[in-house]
Design a protein around this motif. Structure first.
Motif, PDB file in Angstrom:
ATOM      1  N   GLN A  23       0.846  -1.196   0.000  1.00  0.00           N
ATOM      2  CA  GLN A  23       0.000   0.000   0.000  1.00  0.00           C
ATOM      3  C   GLN A  23       0.881   1.245   0.000  1.00  0.00           C
ATOM      4  O   GLN A  23       1.755   1.403   0.848  1.00  0.00           O
ATOM      5  N   SER A  25       1.566   5.410   0.124  1.00  0.00           N
ATOM      6  CA  SER A  25       1.031   6.606   0.783  1.00  0.00           C
ATOM      7  C   SER A  25       1.140   7.800  -0.159  1.00  0.00           C
ATOM      8  O   SER A  25       2.073   7.879  -0.963  1.00  0.00           O
ATOM      9  N   ASN A  26       0.183   8.731  -0.049  1.00  0.00           N
ATOM     10  CA  ASN A  26       0.225   9.933  -0.885  1.00  0.00           C
ATOM     11  C   ASN A  26       1.094  11.035  -0.290  1.00  0.00           C
ATOM     12  O   ASN A  26       1.137  12.146  -0.818  1.00  0.00           O
ATOM     13  N   SER A  27       1.769  10.711   0.802  1.00  0.00           N
ATOM     14  CA  SER A  27       2.737  11.654   1.366  1.00  0.00           C
ATOM     15  C   SER A  27       3.857  10.849   2.004  1.00  0.00           C
ATOM     16  O   SER A  27       3.596   9.894   2.738  1.00  0.00           O
ATOM     17  N   SER A  28       5.065  11.212   1.688  1.00  0.00           N
ATOM     18  CA  SER A  28       6.212  10.462   2.198  1.00  0.00           C
ATOM     19  C   SER A  28       7.463  11.306   2.075  1.00  0.00           C
ATOM     20  O   SER A  28       7.574  12.160   1.189  1.00  0.00           O
ATOM     21  N   ASN A  71       9.119   5.623  -2.491  1.00  0.00           N
ATOM     22  CA  ASN A  71       7.706   5.383  -2.195  1.00  0.00           C
ATOM     23  C   ASN A  71       7.061   5.030  -3.528  1.00  0.00           C
ATOM     24  O   ASN A  71       6.874   5.897  -4.385  1.00  0.00           O
TER      25      ASN A  71
END
Length: 937
Positions: A23, A25-28, A71
């Motif tokens: 999965q 993430s939309n922020s990293s 990511n």
């Protein structure tokens, strides 16, 4: 301990699913990387081993990037609207949604077995109303936009309305229909609302127009060019004819120059870029007007060679050109109508590709030459297409080979307008160095000078102008199908109106029949509740249509490419109910870093997706102008078909080596009935094909040997290999590595199940490297220099291979590595732990198991990628050849840092040297450090 691949793979697939390992993430804090596979269509046949090839390659790269600290977004979903499900529904009466769901479940089961690192939490399906709500919204944005050619961008239609109200349309440079009439601001302000709507429709980026389409009567729908093969539908093999229909179209032609120029900004193969360049087809020339003699009619021709205008000896119109019926003489009418009817049965693609057939009919009408005013006969010919350019050609047989062949065939005149050119056998098509002759004011001029002068003269006399043209035509967007996105459109007095966003999605209604209605309307014409209530903003019964507040809805649906043109952006933010993608998600992921799929989509999906991305960027919904940065086309895995040979007229089969000139009929046999020695299971074949139960088989020594041929892997050719069987018998890791091992990713290669055992044996050997019999046996002792050298040599090569997408050579490198470490009896964690991480992108299940056994509690997915250290490849020893009187007798390995004296002493102290000397003293010992030792006796 036995390598129990079935148990290991089931264990780790369950672990990945439960822990949502992949999965994104939309922020990293990590850098982002977006890997995408071309949208699969879930067919009832499921996957065969050819389908996962690109997925395996993208998965290796996605896993590699995770190891490298990125990511990674690696999503998957389904292009789930389409004709196959609809055709199945027509045949069985089963709703397409049910068969689509069943097919998707089958695909998902197969994909999971192969161990892909997909982020399934972002799955999208084009047939879900939550998804197509936004496809409908994009359609509305296109409807509410126009293309400003001055600014080279799309703008809101509201701005165009303001321009019209302030100054009319005389100064508006827009992409629009050809039949626009000039009007002033006062004219515009005096128009009725309906007149304004009709004019705006000629400017909108999606518009209604009567166009020539590929109509398939049996399927009851319009087909795209890429859905037609040899004049028949790809699906079902039904005849296709050309027909005029009122359709929704997309003004992609407005973006032609940007689509062309921006190819220079993306990392695609040159062959793929060239396919798009040819499809867009930019050409510079002139638009020339020809009047039809004795009538008020006229038509225009686009030509890249206006300098040859004095060589025109006839005109050719497309058979479906609007003027043909108007200008055809009574004497030619029957012949012209018969020709038009015959042409309607041929697809555009066939007509364009057929350069050998020469056909045409004289209309009986004549055009007036713009300069000489002489009559020029007007013919029709199917090599001219109504939808390309103006649908008319000024034929210059002395300068164009197709015109030359046409003129010769029909005995039409050929005027030579080229100085010193021999046109007795063929046309003179050259430009550079060509001097124009017999051409009035152009005589004596070279090509470029003549080109500029004739355009000036045409513009001066009002008979033409300089123009850049494109082969790219606006895309027909309507389909007469049921199983597709409904248009968010209702009609008031025949004019299209859009349903507001807050009332979307407009859901596909239930229908009793999936065929067109008896009156020829699309399948949605069978819906009883398909009218729009503008007061309550809902779909209501057709009986309530009053054309006051309740109006009929559009009956066509959108084409297959609608949902697949923007799906990459939905993956960034798949559960957003308020926007098609949030600004934050789009800014973070931007666009696809690596896209893998088939080259067959070069001029369809890829072009449409680029068009929609540019449009959405223009309107401020996206920050990027291109959807896919890097694109790789995977080759095809071919099947090795098996053939049995039936004697003509008999139910007797001869073996491959018994044909001997006999007239035979080759028949495909199911490859599962043939062993690795090409011997047919005769009884199995008889039971498989009941019509051959009583067949006689002539054998060779009791064996029937089949013929073999490499073809496209296809269910119809019975050469399909099911990946489930491979996973069951050898494991998913074996399947993944074998598909990569078959050859370079971009090339087509034949499947041969017999070769898979080599890769499977390699994985068993890898497993043994970490075990001593039944015991897991990895030590913490320091690795030998040889083992470290093998490891770092492998890290270097595999890393380079992954970055160059040379996955086949990586597999070979792993095999060499394991062989060397086995020979070295390596059991050191210092080598074996990095090796498990290194092979994880290729064989993730075995890598997870070994990494876990090494005592790690986190998944190998997030382990840091091994770092190559060059020092381990620097040689520390030299295998010296030791010669006596110039003849090499043995070799001896010594450290490279030994001095000459130390080397000499070590050599002379060796027992082999003493045996060679037999007690004598050498006259001289020649030592070249790092190279040779020669003892002179």
């Amino acid at each position: 301990m036995r390598y129990d691949f079935n148990k290991i793979e089931e264990k780790w697939q369950k672990y990945w699913a439960e822990n949502q390992t992949f999965q994104a993430s939309n922020s990293s804090d990590k850098p982002k990387y977006y890997v995408l596979d071309m949208f699969p269509y879930p067919s009832g046949a499921g996957l065969h081993v050819g389908h996962p090839l690109g997925y395996i390659a993208s998965d290796i790269y996605a896993r590699f990037k995770r190891h490298k600290g990125f990511n990674v977004l690696h999503p998957q979903g389904y292009d789930s609207f389409g004709l196959p499900a609809e055709q199945y529904a027509i045949q069985t009466g089963q709703h397409p949604a049910l068969t689509t769901e069943k097919n998707i479940n089958r695909y998902r089961e197969q994909l999971d077995k192969i161990g892909f690192s997909f982020d399934w939490s972002r799955e999208v399906r084009t047939s879900n109303p939550e998804y197509y709500k936004w496809t409908q919204w994009i359609f509305i944005q296109l409807f509410e936009s126009w293309y400003d050619q001055e600014a080279e961008k799309s703008r809101p239609i509201s701005e165009l309305i303001e321009l019209f109200a302030a100054e009319g349309n005389s100064r508006v440079n827009a992409a629009c229909d050809d039949d626009i009439e000039e009007f002033s601001a006062s004219d515009w302000n005096g128009f009725s609302e309906e007149e304004k709507q009709r004019i705006l429709l000629k400017y909108r980026l999606t518009y209604l127009a009567e166009t020539e389409v590929n109509w398939c009567p049996q399927l009851g729908t319009v087909l795209a060019n890429d859905e037609i093969v040899n004049g028949v539908s790809e699906r079902g093999g039904y005849p296709v004819i050309r027909k005029k229909m009122t359709q929704w179209s997309m003004r992609i032609s407005a973006f032609a120059e940007r689509l062309l120029q921006d190819l220079n900004k993306i990392d695609w193969t040159e062959s793929l870029k060239e396919s798009q360049r040819n499809w867009i087809g930019k050409s510079v020339g002139a638009q020339v007007e020809f009047k039809i003699m004795n009538t008020e009619e006229k038509f225009e021709v686009f030509t890249t060679r206006p300098d040859t205008i004095f060589g025109v000896t006839f005109m050719t119109l497309a058979p479906e050109h609007d003027l043909v019926k108007k200008i055809t003489s009574e004497e030619q009418k029957a012949e012209v109508e018969a020709y038009i009817e015959a042409t309607a049965k041929r697809s555009e693609r066939d007509r364009m590709a057929d350069v050998k057939t020469i056909s045409g009919v004289f209309t009986g009408a004549y055009a007036e030459h713009p300069f000489t005013k002489e009559p020029v006969p007007i013919w029709i010919g199917d090599y001219v297409l109504a939808g390309y350019g103006t649908g008319a050609v000024m034929a210059v047989p002395c300068g164009d080979q197709r015109d030359y062949d046409f003129a010769k065939h029909f005995d039409l005149p050929i005027h030579n307008i080229f100085k010193n050119a021999d046109i007795s056998e063929e046309a003179h098509a050259g430009k550079e160095g060509t001097v124009i002759a017999n051409s009035d004011f152009l005589s004596g001029l070279e090509y470029k000078e003549a080109l500029n002068k004739v355009i000036l003269e045409l513009e001066k006399t009002g008979q033409g102008y300089g123009k850049t043209n494109y082969r790219l035509r606006d895309a027909v967007f309507s389909r007469q199908r049921y199983w597709g996105e409904p248009f968010p459109v209702y009609y008031v007095n025949g004019m299209p109106q859009m349903i507001e966003l807050e009332h979307l999605p407009l859901r596909l209604p239930e229908v009793e029949k999936y065929l067109p209605t008896e009156t020829g309307e699309p399948p949605l014409g069978n819906a009883t509740d398909w009218a729009w209530d503008t007061e309550n903003h809902e779909v209501v019964s057709n009986d309530k249509i009053d054309h006051q507040t309740i109006f009929p809805l559009e009956l066509n649906t959108m084409p297959g490419w609608a949902g697949s043109s923007w799906y990459l952006f939905r993956y960034m933010d798949p559960h957003n109910d308020g926007e098609f993608v949030s600004e934050e998600a789009q800014k973070y992921w931007e666009n696809v870093d690596l896209y893998i799929g088939g080259s067959e989509h070069a001029t369809g999906h890829l072009l449409y997706s680029r068009f929609w991305t540019k449009f959405l960027h223009d309107r401020g919904y996206l920050t990027v102008e291109e959807p896919f940065k890097k694109l790789i086309n995977q080759g095809m895995i071919l099947g090795t078909s098996a053939f049995v040979y039936r004697l003509e007229g008999e139910n007797v089969f001869v073996s491959k080596n018994q044909i001997n000139g006999n007239s035979v009929q080759p028949i495909h046999a199911d490859v599962s009935l043939v062993n690795s020695s090409d011997e047919l299971d005769i009884e199995g074949f008889k039971n498989w094909r009941p019509e051959f139960q009583d067949a006689k088989f002539l054998t060779e020594d009791g064996k029937y040997v089949v013929g073999r041929e490499v073809e496209k892997m296809s269910k119809s050719k019975y050469n399909v290999v099911n990946p489930d069987d491979i996973c069951e018998d050898y494991g998913a890791d074996t399947l993944r590595m074998y598909e990569m091992f078959l050859g370079p990713l971009e090339q087509a290669k034949p499947w041969n199940t017999a070769g898979i055992t080599g890769v499977h044996n390699f994985l068993k050997k890898l497993w043994k490297l970490y075990h001593n019999g039944d015991e897991f046996s990895v030590s913490d002792e320091k690795a030998s220099a040889d083992s470290l050298k093998t490891l770092h040599k492998t890290i270097k090569k595999v890393t380079e291979d992954i970055e160059n997408f040379s996955f086949n050579t990586s597999v070979s490198t792993f095999m060499i590595c394991v062989n060397e470490l086995t020979a070295q009896k390596c059991s050191s964690r210092e080598v074996l732990e990095p090796l498990a991480i290194l092979i994880a992108p290729y064989a993730p299940h075995i890598a997870e198991e070994l990494y876990s056994k090494l005592g790690n509690t986190e998944s190998v997915v997030f382990a840091e990628y091994p770092v190559f250290d060059e020092k381990f490849l620097v040689e520390s020893k030299k295998n010296y050849p030791v010669s006596f009187n110039g003849k090499m007798r043995f070799t001896m390995e010594l450290p490279l840092d030994m001095s000459k004296d130390e080397i000499e002493k070590a050599i002379l102290d060796d027992e082999r040297t003493k045996n060679q000397l037999e007690g004598s003293t050498p006259k001289k010992v020649i030592v070249v450090p790092g190279k040779i030792v020669n003892i002179v006796v």
